[in-house]
Design an enzyme around this catalytic site. Sequence first.
Site, mmCIF file in Angstrom:
data_model
loop_
_atom_site.group_PDB
_atom_site.id
_atom_site.type_symbol
_atom_site.label_atom_id
_atom_site.label_comp_id
_atom_site.label_asym_id
_atom_site.label_seq_id
_atom_site.Cartn_x
_atom_site.Cartn_y
_atom_site.Cartn_z
ATOM 1 N N SER A 108 0.817 -1.220 0.000
ATOM 2 C CA SER A 108 0.000 0.000 0.000
ATOM 3 C C SER A 108 0.848 1.266 0.000
ATOM 4 O O SER A 108 0.309 2.364 -0.188
ATOM 5 C CB SER A 108 -0.945 0.009 1.204
ATOM 6 O OG SER A 108 -0.218 0.015 2.414
ATOM 7 N N LYS A 120 -6.276 4.658 8.160
ATOM 8 C CA LYS A 120 -5.170 5.476 7.639
ATOM 9 C C LYS A 120 -5.555 6.948 7.578
ATOM 10 O O LYS A 120 -4.785 7.832 7.974
ATOM 11 C CB LYS A 120 -4.765 4.961 6.268
ATOM 12 C CG LYS A 120 -4.099 3.587 6.296
ATOM 13 C CD LYS A 120 -3.798 3.074 4.901
ATOM 14 C CE LYS A 120 -3.088 1.722 4.967
ATOM 15 N NZ LYS A 120 -2.804 1.167 3.629
#
Length: 807
Positions: free
Chosen positions: A655, A698
């Site tokens: 990611s 996140k």
Amino acid sequence: MTKKISPLSTDALAPSVSVTHVQSCMQNPYPEALPFIGQQRAQSALDFALGMELPGYNVFVMGEAALGRFTMVKDKLEAHSKTRPTPKEWLYVNNYDDHREPIAMFMQAGQSKELADDIDEFLDEVADTFPAAFDNPGYQRKKKSIDRDFDNKYNAALTAVEQLAAEKSVALLEESNLVGFAPVVNGKQLDDNEFAALDEHLQAHFINAIEKLEDALIEALLELPRWKRESSEKLRNLKKSTVEMATKPLLRTLEHKYASHIGVVRYLKDLRTEIVDAVLEWLDDDASSEENKDDFDAKGMLNDFFAPNILVEYKDDDPAPVVYEPNPTFGNIFGKVEYATSQGTLITSYRSIQAGALHRANGGYLIMDAEKVLANPQVWDGLKLSLKTHQIKNDLPYQDNSVGSSFTLKPQLIPLDVKIILLGSRDLYYTIGEYDEEFAELFRVLADFDYYLPSSDKMQYQFISKVQEYAAQTLNCTLSAQAYARLLKFSYRQAEHHTKLSARFADVLELVAEASFYARQDEVTQIGSEHIDEAIAGKQYRTGQLSENMLSDIQEGHTLIATQGKAVGKVNGLTVLHIGDTAFGTPARITATVYAGADGVVDVEREAELGKAIHSKGVMLLTGYLGNKYAQNFPLTLSANIAIEQSYGYIDGDSASLAELCGLISAITQLPINQSLALTGSINQHGEVQAIGGVNEKIEGFFKLCKMRGLTGEQGVIIPNSNRVNLVLDDEIVAAVAAGRFNIYAVESVDEALTLLMDKPAGALKEGAYPKDSINGIALERLQHIANVVNGEDKDEEKENEKEKDA
């Protein structure tokens, strides 16, 4: 030309829940029973397995914890068990031919207890009858007749010898069962001193006479042992007949009662013979020593030798058993034999055989955790063998070493008719299938539990009704419509999807229970949305110390993260940490450096052995992207280092590959990156941005940092466009976005991300070239220059230019 990317609207940041629909569901509870909601695929698989009576159709229930696997399986089995006949009862009785091999016997429901009671009553009567029955006048007369016959033979022999002695002037003496002789002179028996006073001639006469009398006595009593044997045999036969006469009517009654059960009839036949010997050995006053009588438990001895050992018993019309074994050790599953110590030796008997889970579940269903079963290879092998042979394995390898050469049992095997249900994870299911070829043959049905439930109106209806039922029955409270809406949003967040609810319904009920605590503190019986928020905040506070410490380190400057300004080769990436049952996001600075060389893109994490396989793969893709994007007409030659700064643990996942690429291109072009933005996403070699996990955590991790430092309106997060459907953000972030104090962008390509980060057009390829002032144009020019420097082409061009000038 790269399209302009606008921040996402608040509507895209979280799914909406209709309070009107919630109120409608509350007012009209679901019309059908709801033992479980959702998981139609798994329910269908279980229904199929329960309907298949053939061998091998055992079930592996695949799914993670908290998906309601156990609840649904137990409810299904208990409902189906009511349609099945009551299983047979099993018991062990003594094998009088070989005590090491007890005999297994089955009976219909309720009969085992009845038989045990009948045998117990029979043994009570035996214990009460004996030894008192031996005091019966009839028995005593016969016993005296036997004793008299023996005494007559014995007395006749002594009388003949006594007469012979009298002829020789010798008296026969009998005292304490001892026979002796004494000289007689003038009608008087002489003692030793008087005998010594006789003259030698007379002494010799008496000694010779006594020797002949002793020989005559021996000859007369030569048949004494035979007389004793005959007398003892007659007495034993008398006792046997007495015992048989006393017990025969009792056993005949039992034989008539159980005449239709051949196993019990055979057992009673053996008991008829053995009870006689047992009575003579244990209940005969003549056979028992006086000193041990007080310590002797006659009834206990009879029970241990004759009473049946019931393993499982049922009542009439009981459903088939549904058994869950939480600790599947060998003994707990297959049964065990208990041992006792006697004079330093281990002893046991058929009465010490204990039932295992397979015995209790025989004729029904057994549920176990697959991981625990497989933890012991002997358990797994024994279970497979039992399923293949349709018999309950009962040899106990773990006991063989401990009992050594002591008395051990080998009970007769019991037929097995059970359906096994194993609960396990997805990884475990595929691992077993790969390493055990017999697994697919024995467990042919897979009940696959999904992580998600479709967020239809019907599913929300069932969701609300199930929570209502739990709150009313378990917590004695109600919930407001706003609380149900908040719970639905919590479930969306668990699923991380706009159109799916989480299948972890247990987490929802746990949250309701915790919210009821805060409602009680407010002295109300209705849980409101504020109580749900308090419960969520409370759990985050209890488990949030680590995340707060990390943010504090950033705030204090111990960890370098910039949220304002611009910098070359530096970009804010986003990571998620999973600790226990919590997950939180935290930003991480990613840096890149580029210089002339031919080392390629070096992943510092991989070189330091901190980067795992998927992360390393993501970095390797960067070279493919650079080559495909820019180096079509020259060799891609550069040296670059990429690192996640101040990271000291293992890193996995791809990611960060979008952020790493953006940092790399910034280092190549020397164009600064806006530090107010953080980004996450993986890429492919063609520059398409791909979805990642943990997008909500996140975003919230970077938002908390920006909020701590002060929101400026320029800060925000860049995410993959394909992750828009996964956004279920906290209300505080939604409010900040609505107020223009925080921004969330969704991109589909690397070029869109670069445009946002560098506030400069990325530049589209036209006629084989990028615009010179664009990001891609600058990157291509810089890479070509590095390639020329490394390959020496710049020096050749300079020499050519100097020659042209000289000419």
